[in-house]
Write an enzyme that holds these catalytic residues in place. Structure first.
Site, PDB file in Angstrom:
ATOM      1  N   LYS A   1     -12.084 -29.347  15.962  1.00  0.00           N
ATOM      2  CA  LYS A   1     -10.759 -28.812  16.304  1.00  0.00           C
ATOM      3  C   LYS A   1     -10.866 -28.070  17.616  1.00  0.00           C
ATOM      4  CE  LYS A   1      -6.593 -28.749  14.443  1.00  0.00           C
ATOM      5  NZ  LYS A   1      -6.021 -29.771  13.546  1.00  0.00           N
TER       6      LYS A   1
HETATM    7  P1  NAD Z   1       4.676 -28.849  16.237  1.00  0.00           P
HETATM    8  O1  NAD Z   1       4.333 -27.916  17.328  1.00  0.00           O
HETATM    9  O2  NAD Z   1       5.161 -30.211  16.589  1.00  0.00           O
HETATM   10  O3  NAD Z   1       5.806 -28.185  15.299  1.00  0.00           O
HETATM   11  C1  NAD Z   1       5.628 -26.943  14.687  1.00  0.00           C
HETATM   12  C2  NAD Z   1       6.948 -26.510  14.038  1.00  0.00           C
HETATM   13  O4  NAD Z   1       6.688 -25.319  13.290  1.00  0.00           O
HETATM   14  C3  NAD Z   1       8.034 -26.158  15.047  1.00  0.00           C
HETATM   15  O5  NAD Z   1       9.290 -26.605  14.559  1.00  0.00           O
HETATM   16  C4  NAD Z   1       7.989 -24.627  15.094  1.00  0.00           C
HETATM   17  O6  NAD Z   1       9.223 -24.029  15.427  1.00  0.00           O
HETATM   18  C5  NAD Z   1       7.632 -24.329  13.642  1.00  0.00           C
HETATM   19  N1  NAD Z   1       7.047 -23.003  13.490  1.00  0.00           N
HETATM   20  C6  NAD Z   1       6.182 -22.355  14.302  1.00  0.00           C
HETATM   21  N2  NAD Z   1       5.929 -21.120  13.842  1.00  0.00           N
HETATM   22  C7  NAD Z   1       6.642 -20.994  12.695  1.00  0.00           C
HETATM   23  C8  NAD Z   1       6.824 -19.966  11.756  1.00  0.00           C
HETATM   24  N3  NAD Z   1       6.202 -18.784  11.906  1.00  0.00           N
HETATM   25  N4  NAD Z   1       7.628 -20.187  10.694  1.00  0.00           N
HETATM   26  C9  NAD Z   1       8.270 -21.387  10.546  1.00  0.00           C
HETATM   27  N5  NAD Z   1       8.145 -22.384  11.416  1.00  0.00           N
HETATM   28  C10 NAD Z   1       7.358 -22.198  12.466  1.00  0.00           C
HETATM   29  O7  NAD Z   1       3.388 -28.904  15.301  1.00  0.00           O
HETATM   30  P2  NAD Z   1       2.930 -30.077  14.310  1.00  0.00           P
HETATM   31  O8  NAD Z   1       2.078 -31.005  15.057  1.00  0.00           O
HETATM   32  O9  NAD Z   1       4.114 -30.576  13.562  1.00  0.00           O
HETATM   33  O10 NAD Z   1       1.976 -29.244  13.325  1.00  0.00           O
HETATM   34  C11 NAD Z   1       2.503 -28.532  12.217  1.00  0.00           C
HETATM   35  C12 NAD Z   1       1.421 -28.392  11.158  1.00  0.00           C
HETATM   36  O11 NAD Z   1       0.995 -29.707  10.772  1.00  0.00           O
HETATM   37  C13 NAD Z   1       0.162 -27.659  11.611  1.00  0.00           C
HETATM   38  O12 NAD Z   1      -0.376 -26.956  10.529  1.00  0.00           O
HETATM   39  C14 NAD Z   1      -0.764 -28.800  11.996  1.00  0.00           C
HETATM   40  O13 NAD Z   1      -2.125 -28.417  11.938  1.00  0.00           O
HETATM   41  C15 NAD Z   1      -0.407 -29.799  10.919  1.00  0.00           C
HETATM   42  N6  NAD Z   1      -0.802 -31.170  11.241  1.00  0.00           N
HETATM   43  C16 NAD Z   1      -0.263 -31.816  12.328  1.00  0.00           C
HETATM   44  C17 NAD Z   1      -0.674 -33.118  12.604  1.00  0.00           C
HETATM   45  C18 NAD Z   1      -0.094 -33.923  13.750  1.00  0.00           C
HETATM   46  O14 NAD Z   1      -0.407 -35.120  13.838  1.00  0.00           O
HETATM   47  N7  NAD Z   1       0.718 -33.358  14.604  1.00  0.00           N
HETATM   48  C19 NAD Z   1      -1.631 -33.748  11.791  1.00  0.00           C
HETATM   49  C20 NAD Z   1      -2.136 -33.060  10.690  1.00  0.00           C
HETATM   50  C21 NAD Z   1      -1.699 -31.774  10.435  1.00  0.00           C
END
Ligand code: NAD
Length: 417
Positions: free
Chosen positions: A109
């Protein structure tokens, strides 16, 4: 004891789960030590010339947790709280996730401690290039392959690929989650959310639950949350609440996701969506819904608020959204938790397809990507479900048992110990 676990750092929390699996499997102390700690950690300064001429120095990390099953793999997040402990925890989760999904990768990571909302596009471009340059000695298509995570996206990956390619020649396979025009895979953008819904429907089939008509609340409306909500609607669920960092919206009749998405893109929040009620993130977690999908930050359901959850099922699209103390409370309440290392593996599965397509210089149709994703998610869910029944443990513990067993076997076969 529960108090102690609740206050543990994210990396210690992941190791509570690792230790439980290692105990069950009878893993020796020596091997346990090797499997628990990251293999390599790099901290870098990331100096950025800001638009106003000032120099700001950000701190970035790349942690490689375990590479026994293949090149290190894991996203890069931009977040003020992305410290070494959090990045370690996420790297460790990637080791277990790639093993459960049975893709030929290890776990890693990256993170930069920055609030990207404060930076212009040009500043973000320069930050990404400098970070890539400073970790370039660790990454590479057969060494370590970054991908998008919180606050990073396909554009970030395009900059990373360009920065790396300037040093090493054109190398699309050094990152995944790229724009399709630069060697990205069809279906990668939706893969984490789509995979989460595939995990839900695969579990529902085994548990003899009908997901059609279930009501769902989603915390986070970014990549994982938006696509989980979209795919849930396509699968016949009713999405009644979503939120961003600034708060959310709840309408028991169901939400218009296209309008919400337009509103979020144009205004940066959901406040202008005129139907339903505006709610806080804390309220969203406690809504009377069938399914709760945390898809934003880690640690949002802990020992002190998990009791307020009214959903029957939790679909962990985010990484480690539930602390071990929160898990205990949810288990006691009989809430089924579909764990992150299984549920959000769709992202790394399609990243694997993207990486393989880059090596072959070939592109799959989106229908093939989604079909292969479905097969792999279903297989992973079946394996976890069966193991949970055999061992009489939760789905999370079963997932960790399978993962630790696979990684331990690879370490032994390679002769590390
Ligand atoms: P992103 O940046 O695209 O979206 C994050 C979202 O969360 C946004 O809408 C933001 O406003 C919201 N957010 C941020 N802080 C917040 C809070 N305190 N309370 C509520 N909402 C909040 O990120 P993402 O890629 O969608 O990642 C989100 C989660 O999914 C993370 O835990 C990440 O590790 C996990 N994840 C993502 C992927 C991927 O392919 N993008 C893969 C596996 C896991």
């Amino acid at each position: 004891m529960a108090e102690l676990v609740h206050e543990a750092s994210p990396f210690e929390q992941v190791n509570v789960l690792f230790d439980r699996a290692a105990d069950r499997l009878g893993i020796s102390d020596d091997l346990r030590e090797l499997l628990r700690m990251p293999w390599r950690e790099l901290r870098v300064e990331v100096p950025v010339r800001m638009d106003d001429g000032r120099l700001r120095v950000f701190i970035g990390y790349r942690v490689q947790h375990n590479g026994a099953r293949g090149p290190y793999k894991g996203g890069v997040r931009y977040h003020p709280q992305a410290d070494l402990d959090e990045v370690r925890a996420l790297a460790s989760l990637m080791t277990w996730k790639t093993a459960i999904a049975d893709v030929p990768f290890g776990g890693a990571k990256g993170g930069v401690q920055v609030d990207p909302a404060e930076l212009s596009e040009g500043e973000l471009n320069r930050l990404t290039r400098m970070y890539t340059q400073n970790i370039a000695m660790l990454i590479g298509p057969t060494r370590d392959i970054p991908a998008p995570d919180l606050n990073t996206n396909a554009q970030t990956m395009a900059w990373m690929m360009d920065a790396y390619s300037r040093l090493h020649g054109h190398t699309p396979a050094v990152v995944t989650g790229k724009p399709v025009e630069l060697g990205g895979s069809y279906g990668r953008e939706a893969a984490t959310g789509r995979g989460a819904i595939f995990a839900l429907t695969s579990w529902a089939r085994r548990a003899q639950v009908n997901p059609q008509g279930m009501t769902m609340a989603v915390q986070g409306f970014g990549n994982a949350g938006y696509w989980a909500a979209r795919c849930a609607q396509e699968a016949g669920l009713r999405v009644v609440a979503v939120s961003t960092s600034k708060g959310g919206v709840y309408d028991p009749e169901g939400l218009d996701l296209d309008r919400l998405s337009k509103c979020y893109k144009e205004t940066g929040s959901l406040a202008a969506y005129e139907q339903g009620d505006q709610i806080t993130n804390a309220e969203l977690l406690a809504l009377p819904v069938d399914l709760l999908c945390p898809a934003a930050l880690g640690g949002v359901l802990a020992g002190d608020n998990a009791d307020q959850v009214r959903a029957r099922v939790i679909l962990e699209a985010a990484n480690h959204p539930v602390t071990p103390a929160g898990d205990e409370v949810l288990n006691r309440k009989g809430v089924v938790v579909l764990p992150d290392v299984l549920v959000n593996a769709g992202g790394v599965i399609v990243s694997y397809f993207e990486w393989a397509q880059n090596f072959q210089e070939f592109r799959w149709e989106e229908s093939r990507v989604n079909e292969e994703l479905w097969l792999r998610m279903r297989q992973a869910v079946d394996q976890v479900y069966d193991r949970a029944q055999q061992e009489r443990v939760t789905l999370r513990d079963a997932a960790f048992i399978i993962a630790v067993e696979r990684v331990a076997r690879a370490v032994e076969l390679r002769g590390f110990v």
